[in-house]
Enzyme design. Structure first.
Site, PDB file in Angstrom:
ATOM      1  N   GLU A   1      33.064  16.708  -2.777  1.00 43.46           N
ATOM      2  CA  GLU A   1      32.785  18.121  -3.058  1.00 43.46           C
ATOM      3  C   GLU A   1      33.921  18.948  -2.479  1.00 43.46           C
ATOM      4  O   GLU A   1      34.343  18.715  -1.340  1.00 43.46           O
ATOM      5  CB  GLU A   1      31.472  18.590  -2.408  1.00 43.46           C
TER       6      GLU A   1
ATOM      7  N   GLU B   1      24.097  13.358   1.595  1.00 45.80           N
ATOM      8  CA  GLU B   1      23.718  13.977   2.868  1.00 45.80           C
ATOM      9  C   GLU B   1      22.418  13.459   3.464  1.00 45.80           C
ATOM     10  O   GLU B   1      21.461  14.211   3.620  1.00 45.80           O
ATOM     11  CB  GLU B   1      23.686  15.493   2.675  1.00 45.80           C
TER      12      GLU B   1
HETATM   13  C1  GAL Z   1      26.957  20.333   0.048  1.00 46.67           C
HETATM   14  C2  GAL Z   1      25.794  19.704  -0.678  1.00 46.67           C
HETATM   15  C3  GAL Z   1      25.543  20.371  -1.995  1.00 46.67           C
HETATM   16  C4  GAL Z   1      25.539  21.870  -1.820  1.00 46.67           C
HETATM   17  C5  GAL Z   1      26.829  22.329  -1.247  1.00 46.67           C
HETATM   18  C6  GAL Z   1      26.867  23.803  -0.962  1.00 46.67           C
HETATM   19  O1  GAL Z   1      26.861  20.029   1.374  1.00 46.67           O
HETATM   20  O2  GAL Z   1      25.995  18.337  -0.892  1.00 46.67           O
HETATM   21  O3  GAL Z   1      24.314  19.908  -2.493  1.00 46.67           O
HETATM   22  O4  GAL Z   1      24.506  22.218  -0.969  1.00 46.67           O
HETATM   23  O5  GAL Z   1      27.018  21.707  -0.009  1.00 46.67           O
HETATM   24  O6  GAL Z   1      26.539  24.595  -2.023  1.00 46.67           O
END
Ligand code: GAL
Length: 978
Positions: free
Chosen positions: A508, A417
């Site tokens: 993710e 990010e």
């Molecule tokens: C993503 C980020 C993670 C965490 C997650 C939400 O955008 O890469 O580090 O923040 O969201 O918990």
């Protein structure tokens, strides 16, 4: 003059980065108790402490490695310890926001700074040495015996200095700043934790030392040939006795080998020896490639069954012991996890050695995130500016150079990010030049020009399906999570064609915050179906709670500080102390590499592993009738990776509540689990027998006033009703039921950033404070019919309900019908339709210690997180059925229940249940677990349905199939007091 801690440069005086290595060079660990003094500004205590003869009397004792914000400070001279934990001086959690003004490269004048000092002895015959820091957060300047060696930033990366030590007593002085220009590059979603938090070592450099080495171990899957070349900075010899290898560094060897994979982590151990130093080698032969848009290792497609792992310990922050790392890996392997993304920085090097040995595919991420620039519209984002280039390249180089020799690492990630910028192209070009053997990912640049993978975070199931088919919309909008597509744009996307050719990696997904995530199996089903998708990483492995002063675990919002990331750091699959949460069972099922489909006719076993057959597994089966095993056996079955095989099911016995369960278990001990550990399972559940016909006795009014429809006492068999509510059944003290349409909001029910905030909607429409009116209590033939209406104060929408009771003796049948009337569809909450979290019945019992049920269990289950729990007969105490989520919320539900016995009551039908010593309202009101207290009764929900759990705290809205339709509903359960 620029202060070094506010410099664009990443350091000064350091040795070039090099491979981490296990060496026979004499090494003195400088871990231990150091003298420490904390100052409010970057000037620290001044310069006196670097002097040889400085006396640190009056300073504190500080363990190294550690984060000073988590430790108790004890004066060296003795006295009372103090701790910063839980204060604004202590660990801070801001999530995406910077804790300092955006004023790069400057940081505030108030900049907590720790001066560390250690006296240590060096043997008389110790030669030239290197001083290594494995990790210091966020910037350190180092002096040895009064001479400055240099300084460095890059918290999760090692740095080394030539260390001119002298025989006997030496003095090391280190000044560590909480904030530095490096802070701008380290805005990961985690606690800000300053300190020397990884090992400090002094390594002797022999006369002919191996400064650096690079293992190139390739595998040709067509011929089964491995090729090895080890490059070294010094003439040395490579020896791998098992393969008969004895060659000079720089020379190539090839021969027949077994390849390395996460499933069969075959390592060949050997050495690399120069005249003066010997380094241990752990060589894994494998080839990583992307062919035809598919990610492969050793020629075979890989699906990464992954988790995102931060380093966390509930007392020590990012200072982990080898046991903690091993524990993570064992828990992961036991849950069928085979891949780790090192979110969002390189972990302690020991972790990677364990990944090589235990077998985990690793996506190794650079220590780089500039998320907080989002609040400035990404203006002046460091990767886009030339002045930051060296700092960014320095991080990438130190990451790759340290970790390049691990067979487990199959992908490099340039950052998390950090939006876009030419810095990415430069990192990318350098990686290709230095290590052409691994692909590279960067998720956040919508052009993907520097990435070998297409990737987004937290897409919905529909979007993932489109991506799998390479049919995703052409351009995307990058928001907080980059998951939205820009439907307003008609501009052609110049990168469309290239992107569609890329494999897709779900970097993710499935946000494991609080109770959840839901849909793990749904996601996996889609991933399994499409070659393009090479797997995904659940967010995230562990809750980042710190053991609090009053018990429980602290999250961001427990600390009075702004900006505050609140509870978003409690979003792991395991709790802060590494106790698995129920989500782990769900994950183990979704990630099971062996599919077992069971019908009354056959057992089908499919092997979805990368390359391993089923040689390491034994299969066993059992037919159970309730809790009783009526027949069982075992079998062996060889199924190659990518194929399936079937065999006839064992004969169907007679009996009630019949289930055929088939399990695949480890045939012998592995490093990470014992023989017998269950890898996969499948079940056939025979349909229930038709319920026995129910005798009926007409209800009889006991009250003197037979004409009154209310205020009377009615008997129905052994049941007593007052005002239309059950107050006793046989000998059981039971009251209710009340129509229950609410639940204590889960973390996911709060949505994110104003989106999908069901909790707020429920509050606005009064869903959490429905008030009941009983409109009639009638005797209709052999039935007692009670009608009512549940509505919220100030609102005119409501649920009209009817409860129709029949039965005899201690057995009752209850048919409940619900109709929704009034304006449910037009609420003040974003004109949203009201989603009903539950349609159910709430009873209270005078007492109950435990429950026994036939259904899914024993863990909690929900509509969208139930596949990981088998059907069977389970017994749990009421206390053990409460899942200890740190932030109280709905928990402990059990779906697909056929019957339940609790507190002398037996309930049968097809229902969800929860039983707890407090109400949903208590759960909703409590901010911490310690606020939940025994109400003196047991609150029992017998529900028609409860909404699923989802992932909306960061992900998409709950899929429609897991919502509870707000429509005419009718269902029947039986209650009896045997
Ligand atoms: C993503 C980020 C993670 C965490 C997650 C939400 O955008 O890469 O580090 O923040 O969201 O918990």
């Amino acid at each position: 003059m620029t202060n070094y801690w506010e410099s664009f440069a990443p350091g000064e005086g350091r040795r070039p980065p090099r491979a981490d290595a296990v060496t026979d060079a004499r090494t003195i660990s400088l871990n231990g108790v150091w003298a420490f003094r904390l100052s409010p500004t970057a000037h620290g205590t001044g310069d006196a402490f670097i002097a040889d003869d400085f006396d640190p009397a009056g300073w504190d004792a500080m363990p190294v490695p550690s984060h000073w914000v988590l430790e108790e400070f004890t004066p060296l001279a003795g006295g009372e310890a103090r701790s910063m934990r839980g204060t604004g001086e202590g660990p801070l959690y801001t999530n995406t926001a910077y804790p300092i003004p955006i004023d790069p490269p400057f940081v505030p004048h108030e900049n907590p700074t720790g001066d560390y000092r250690l006296e240590f002895d060096v043997p008389a015959d110790f030669g030239d040495a290197v001083l290594r820091f494995q990790g210091v957060d966020s910037c350190a300047k180092v002096w040895l015996n009064g001479t400055e060696l240099g300084w460095s930033m890059g918290s999760r990366l090692p740095f080394e200095f030539d260390a001119p030590v002298r025989p006997g007593r030496n003095v090391l002085a280190v000044r560590v700043h909480r904030f530095s220009s490096g802070t701008y590059l380290e805005d990961q979603d985690m606690w800000w934790l300053p300190g020397i938090f990884r090992d400090v070592e002094l390594i002797e450099r022999p006369r002919v030392a191996i400064d650096d080495h690079f293992v190139h171990a390739d595998y040709d899957h067509v011929t089964g040939t491995g090729t090895l070349r080890v490059d070294a900075s010094t003439p040395s010899e490579v020896s791998i006795p098992e393969l008969g290898i004895r060659i000079a560094a720089g020379e190539s060897w090839s021969g027949s080998v077994d390849p390395w994979s996460a499933e069969s982590p075959r390592l060949y151990r050997g050495t690399l020896a120069s005249e003066g130093e010997t380094i241990s080698l752990a060589v894994g032969f494998r080839r990583v490639s992307i062919d035809d848009g598919v990610f492969r290792v050793n020629g075979r497609p890989v699906k990464l069954r992954g988790v995102n792992r931060h380093e966390h310990h509930s007392d020590h922050g990012r200072t982990l012991s080898l046991d903690d790392m091993r524990r993570d890996i064992e828990l992961m392997k036991r849950a069928n996890v085979d891949a780790v993304r090192t979110a969002h920085y390189p972990p302690h090097p020991d972790f990677l050695r364990l990944c090589d040995e235990y077998g985990l595919w690793v996506l190794l991420e650079n220590d780089l995130e500039t998320h907080g620039f989002i609040y400035e519209g990404w203006e002046n984002n460091p990767p886009a500016l030339p002045e930051w280039r060296e700092a960014i390249m320095d991080r990438m180089r130190r990451t790759l150079e340290r970790d390049k020799n691990h067979p487990s690492i199959v992908i490099w990630s340039m950052a998390n990010e950090s939006m876009t910028g030419d810095g990415f192209a430069e990192m990318r070009a350098w990686i290709d030049e230095r290590d052409g053997s691994r692909p590279v990912i960067y998720e956040r640049d919508p052009s993907y020009r520097d990435s070998d993978f297409y990737s987004v975070m937290y897409p919905s199931l529909e979007v993932l399906e489109q991506i799998g088919r390479r049919e995703e919309p052409g351009s995307r909008k990058v928001g907080m999570h980059g998951m939205e597509f820009d439907s307003s744009s008609s501009e052609p996307d110049p990168f469309d064609e290239r992107r569609r050719g890329l494999p897709f990696l779900l970097i993710e997904y499935a946000h494991a915050m609080g109770n959840g995530p839901g849909s793990l199996s749904d996601y996996w089903e889609i991933m399994a179906k499409h070659d393009r998708i090479c797997g995904g990483f659940v967010w995230e492995w562990i809750d980042h709670g710190f053991r609090g002063p009053e018990g429980g675990y602290l999250h961001g919002a427990d600390i009075d500080y702004e900006p505050n990331g609140g509870r978003f750091n409690l979003d792991g699959l395991v709790f802060s102390d590494r106790t698995p949460s129920p989500a782990i069972h769900e994950l183990a099922k979704a990630y099971a590499p062996i599919g077992i489909r069971v019908t009354p006719e056959e057992i089908e076993v499919s092997n979805t592993r990368h390359s391993r057959g089923t040689d390491d597994l034994s299969f066993r089966w059992s037919w159970t009738s309730g809790a009783r095993v009526v027949a069982s056996g075992s079998f062996e079955l060889a199924v190659d990776a990518g194929s399936s095989a079937a065999l006839p099911a064992p004969a169907h016995p007679e009996g009630e509540d019949l289930v055929l369960t088939v399990e695949a278990v480890l045939a012998s001990d592995e490093l990470w689990a014992r023989a017998g550990h269950e890898v996969a399972w499948g079940q056939y559940v025979a349909p229930p027998a038709a319920p026995e016909p129910l005798g009926t006795t007409p209800p009889a009014r006991e009250a003197a006033d037979p004409g009154a429809s209310r205020g009377s006492r009615i008997r129905l068999g052994d049941a007593v009703f007052e005002d239309g509510r059950l107050v006793r059944l046989g000998g059981i003290d039971i009251t209710g039921p009340v129509l229950d349409l609410h639940r204590a909001p889960t973390e996911n029910d709060h949505g994110q950033g104003g989106n999908n905030n069901l909790a707020r909607m429920w509050e606005q429409v009064g869903q959490n404070r429905l008030i009941d009116r009983i409109s009639s209590v009638d005797i209709d033939g052999d039935a007692l019919v009670v009608r009512g209406r549940a509505g919220a104060a100030t609102r005119n929408h409501a649920a009209e309900w009817e409860m129709r009771w029949r039965g005899t003796g201690g057995s009752l049948e209850l048919t409940t019908t619900v109709d929704f009337v009034g304006p449910w569809g037009d609420t003040p909450y974003q004109h949203h339709d009201v989603w009903i979290p539950r349609i159910g019945l709430l009873f209270s019992l005078g007492s109950a210690d435990s429950a026994t049920w036939f259904g899914r269990g024993p863990e909690e289950t929900y509509a969208d997180s139930r596949m990981g729990s088998r059907v069977g007969v389970w017994t749990r105490s009421v206390d053990d059925m409460q899942t200890p989520y740190e932030v109280p919320q709905e928990n402990g539900n059990h779906v697909d229940t056929r019957w339940l016995e609790i507190g002398g009551l037996r309930v049968s039908g097809d229902f969800d249940f929860t039983a707890r010593r407090w109400t949903s309202h208590d759960l909703e009101r409590a901010a911490h677990r310690r606020e939940l207290t025994d109400s003196g009764r047991v609150w029992l929900n017998i529900d028609y349905a409860q909404m699923g759990i989802g992932s909306a705290s960061v992900g998409p809205a709950l899929p429609e199939k897991y919502r509870v339709p707000r429509e005419h509903t009718s269902w029947t359960v039986r209650l009896s007091a045997p």
